[in-house]
Design a protein around this motif. Structure first.
Motif, PDB file in Angstrom:
ATOM      1  N   ALA A  58       0.754  -1.106   0.058  1.00 61.08           N
ATOM      2  CA  ALA A  58       0.042  -0.085   0.042  1.00 61.08           C
ATOM      3  C   ALA A  58       0.851   1.336   0.013  1.00 61.08           C
ATOM      4  O   ALA A  58       0.062   2.292  -0.140  1.00 61.08           O
ATOM      5  CB  ALA A  58      -1.028   0.090   1.235  1.00 61.08           C
ATOM      6  N   VAL A  70      -7.603   5.525   0.632  1.00 59.60           N
ATOM      7  CA  VAL A  70      -7.782   4.076   0.811  1.00 59.60           C
ATOM      8  C   VAL A  70      -8.860   3.451  -0.173  1.00 59.60           C
ATOM      9  O   VAL A  70      -8.518   2.318  -0.565  1.00 59.60           O
ATOM     10  CB  VAL A  70      -7.905   3.541   2.378  1.00 59.60           C
ATOM     11  N   CYS A 126      -6.825   2.228  -2.957  1.00 59.26           N
ATOM     12  CA  CYS A 126      -5.679   1.347  -2.804  1.00 59.26           C
ATOM     13  C   CYS A 126      -5.785   0.103  -3.778  1.00 59.26           C
ATOM     14  O   CYS A 126      -6.851  -0.484  -3.818  1.00 59.26           O
ATOM     15  CB  CYS A 126      -5.431   1.072  -1.439  1.00 59.26           C
ATOM     16  N   ARG A 127      -4.753  -0.314  -4.347  1.00 57.63           N
ATOM     17  CA  ARG A 127      -4.507  -1.560  -5.134  1.00 57.63           C
ATOM     18  C   ARG A 127      -3.273  -2.352  -4.640  1.00 57.63           C
ATOM     19  O   ARG A 127      -2.676  -2.781  -5.428  1.00 57.63           O
ATOM     20  CB  ARG A 127      -4.306  -1.215  -6.519  1.00 57.63           C
ATOM     21  N   GLY A 128      -2.975  -1.994  -3.157  1.00 55.60           N
ATOM     22  CA  GLY A 128      -1.741  -2.543  -2.840  1.00 55.60           C
ATOM     23  C   GLY A 128      -1.686  -4.133  -2.679  1.00 55.60           C
ATOM     24  O   GLY A 128      -0.497  -4.701  -2.462  1.00 55.60           O
ATOM     25  N   CYS A 129      -2.796  -4.522  -2.754  1.00 57.49           N
ATOM     26  CA  CYS A 129      -2.901  -6.325  -2.791  1.00 57.49           C
ATOM     27  C   CYS A 129      -4.080  -6.554  -3.548  1.00 57.49           C
ATOM     28  O   CYS A 129      -5.055  -5.799  -3.892  1.00 57.49           O
ATOM     29  CB  CYS A 129      -2.879  -6.693  -1.519  1.00 57.49           C
ATOM     30  N   LEU A 136      -6.862  -7.919  -2.809  1.00 55.50           N
ATOM     31  CA  LEU A 136      -8.468  -7.884  -1.943  1.00 55.50           C
ATOM     32  C   LEU A 136      -9.379  -6.896  -2.429  1.00 55.50           C
ATOM     33  O   LEU A 136     -10.574  -7.088  -2.098  1.00 55.50           O
ATOM     34  CB  LEU A 136      -7.980  -7.811  -0.516  1.00 55.50           C
ATOM     35  N   TYR A 137      -8.777  -5.795  -2.980  1.00 54.46           N
ATOM     36  CA  TYR A 137      -9.962  -4.631  -3.505  1.00 54.46           C
ATOM     37  C   TYR A 137     -10.610  -5.103  -4.615  1.00 54.46           C
ATOM     38  O   TYR A 137     -11.881  -4.775  -4.620  1.00 54.46           O
ATOM     39  CB  TYR A 137      -9.122  -3.350  -3.810  1.00 54.46           C
ATOM     40  N   VAL A 172      -6.024  -5.159   7.985  1.00 54.37           N
ATOM     41  CA  VAL A 172      -6.216  -5.179   6.411  1.00 54.37           C
ATOM     42  C   VAL A 172      -7.605  -4.607   6.389  1.00 54.37           C
ATOM     43  O   VAL A 172      -8.526  -4.532   7.143  1.00 54.37           O
ATOM     44  CB  VAL A 172      -6.354  -6.758   6.426  1.00 54.37           C
ATOM     45  N   LYS A 173      -7.700  -3.864   5.096  1.00 59.88           N
ATOM     46  CA  LYS A 173      -8.944  -2.814   5.180  1.00 59.88           C
ATOM     47  C   LYS A 173      -9.860  -3.359   4.203  1.00 59.88           C
ATOM     48  O   LYS A 173     -10.958  -2.681   3.987  1.00 59.88           O
ATOM     49  CB  LYS A 173      -8.239  -1.565   4.384  1.00 59.88           C
ATOM     50  N   HIS A 174      -9.776  -4.440   3.434  1.00 61.19           N
ATOM     51  CA  HIS A 174     -10.618  -4.915   2.536  1.00 61.19           C
ATOM     52  C   HIS A 174     -10.989  -6.344   2.819  1.00 61.19           C
ATOM     53  O   HIS A 174     -10.180  -7.206   3.480  1.00 61.19           O
ATOM     54  CB  HIS A 174     -10.042  -5.252   1.221  1.00 61.19           C
ATOM     55  N   ALA A 226       1.019  -6.119   3.101  1.00 58.47           N
ATOM     56  CA  ALA A 226       0.920  -5.373   2.151  1.00 58.47           C
ATOM     57  C   ALA A 226       0.020  -4.017   2.682  1.00 58.47           C
ATOM     58  O   ALA A 226       0.164  -2.691   2.396  1.00 58.47           O
ATOM     59  CB  ALA A 226      -0.072  -5.722   0.911  1.00 58.47           C
ATOM     60  N   CYS A 227      -1.000  -4.324   3.542  1.00 55.57           N
ATOM     61  CA  CYS A 227      -1.587  -3.394   4.317  1.00 55.57           C
ATOM     62  C   CYS A 227      -1.237  -2.428   5.376  1.00 55.57           C
ATOM     63  O   CYS A 227      -1.626  -1.406   5.757  1.00 55.57           O
ATOM     64  CB  CYS A 227      -3.165  -3.837   4.562  1.00 55.57           C
ATOM     65  N   TRP A 230      -0.989   1.467   5.893  1.00 55.99           N
ATOM     66  CA  TRP A 230      -2.422   2.395   6.350  1.00 55.99           C
ATOM     67  C   TRP A 230      -2.640   2.165   7.877  1.00 55.99           C
ATOM     68  O   TRP A 230      -2.934   3.161   8.459  1.00 55.99           O
ATOM     69  CB  TRP A 230      -3.734   1.243   5.771  1.00 55.99           C
TER      70      TRP A 230
END
Ligand code: URA
Ligand code: SF4
Length: 223
Positions: A12, A29, A32-35, A37-38, A101-103, A128-129, A132
Motif C-alpha cells: 500500500a 484508501v 488502494c490496489r496494494g494487494c 483484496l480490493y 487489513v482494510k478490505h 501489504a496493508c 495504512w
C-alpha cells in the motif's frame, strides 16, 4: 511461470498520502490496489474514531457487514467488542477502531450459496496493508494500543507472536522509523471478539476478553 507473489501484493505504500490527516487517508484508501483484496470486496473500510483517541484498537479485517456498510466493527464481533469496552469504562465512541487489513477477504459458501465466508488474510496481504494502520497509529498517536487476535498481534510483533502467551500483559511496541522520538507505545494483546462468539464456553471467553480490556482502562488511569 515466474513467481508472481510479490507482484500480486505490491503493498500500500504508494497509495498512502505523504501528508494530511485521517480524512485524507480515508479517502485515499478507497483507491488502494496494494494487494488483490480490493477486487472482490465492496469497499475499503478505514478506521474510525476521534483523531485524538487515547486508545487505538486493531482488529483483523472487515467482515461481511462492515464490507457493506464501510464502517469497522458494526457486526456481531463488533457488538461483543462494544459491550466489553463499555463494561471496562471505555466508551466505544472515544476509542479509535481499525483493522490490520482494510478490505474483506472471503470465499463463497460450498454449494454455491450467496453467503460470503470469512477467510483469514494471508501474510502477504497483511504485510501489504501495513502502511495504512501505521499511518493511523502515527496520526492518532494513542497512549495505548490494543491488538485484537492473532492477525493484529502478528502484524505488530511478527509471525512468531502468540496471543495465548501474551494476552493481558503490557507489551512495548516500538514505533517503526520514529526518528528522534524513538518511541514505544504500551500495547495490550487479547483474543479477537469473534473468538469469543465461537468459544465452547462463551461466558468464560467473554469474561477473559473483558478482563484484558480492563487492563487497558487501568493503564489510562495510571497515565
Ligand atoms: N472483525 C474485525 O476484525 N474487524 C471488523 O471490523 C469486524 C470484524
Ligand atoms: Fe490496499 Fe489493504 Fe485493500 Fe490490499 S487490503 S488493496 S493493501 S487497502
Amino acid at each position: 511461470m515466474p513467481n508472481t507473489r510479490s507482484r500480486a501484493h505490491p503493498g500500500a505504500q504508494n497509495f498512502v498520502p505523504e501528508t494530511g490527516g485521517l480524512g485524507r487517508m480515508a479517502e485515499a484508501v478507497r483507491d488502494c490496489r496494494g494487494c488483490d483484496l480490493y477486487r472482490d470486496s465492496t469497499q475499503a473500510v478505514f478506521g474510525q474514531g476521534p483523531a485524538r483517541a487515547r486508545v487505538l484498537l486493531i482488529g483483523e479485517q472487515p467482515g461481511d457487514q462492515e464490507d457493506r456498510a464501510g464502517r469497522p466493527f458494526i457486526g456481531p464481533a463488533g457488538a461483543v467488542l462494544r459491550r466489553a469496552l463499555d463494561e471496562a469504562g471505555l466508551s466505544a465512541d472515544a476509542v479509535y477502531l481499525t483493522n490490520a487489513v482494510k478490505h474483506f477477504r472471503w470465499r463463497r459458501a460450498e454449494g454455491g450459496g450467496k453467503r460470503r465466508i470469512h477467510q483469514r488474510p494471508d501474510a502477504g496481504q497483511v504485510a501489504a496493508c501495513r502502511p495504512w494502520w501505521l499511518a493511523e497509529v502515527r496520526l492518532v498517536r494513542p497512549e495505548v494500543l490494543v491488538a485484537l487476535g492473532a492477525t493484529a498481534g502478528q502484524a505488530l510483533f511478527g509471525s512468531s507472536f502468540r496471543v495465548g502467551a501474551a494476552r493481558g500483559t503490557v507489551l512495548d511496541w516500538p514505533v517503526p522509523d520514529d526518528g528522534d522520538a524513538g518511541g514505544t507505545i504500551p500495547t495490550v494483546a487479547t483474543v479477537h471478539p469473534s473468538a469469543v462468539l465461537r468459544a465452547p464456553d462463551r461466558d468464560e471467553a467473554y469474561t477473559g476478553f473483558a478482563a484484558d480490556l480492563g487492563k487497558v482502562a487501568e493503564l489510562l488511569t495510571r497515565g
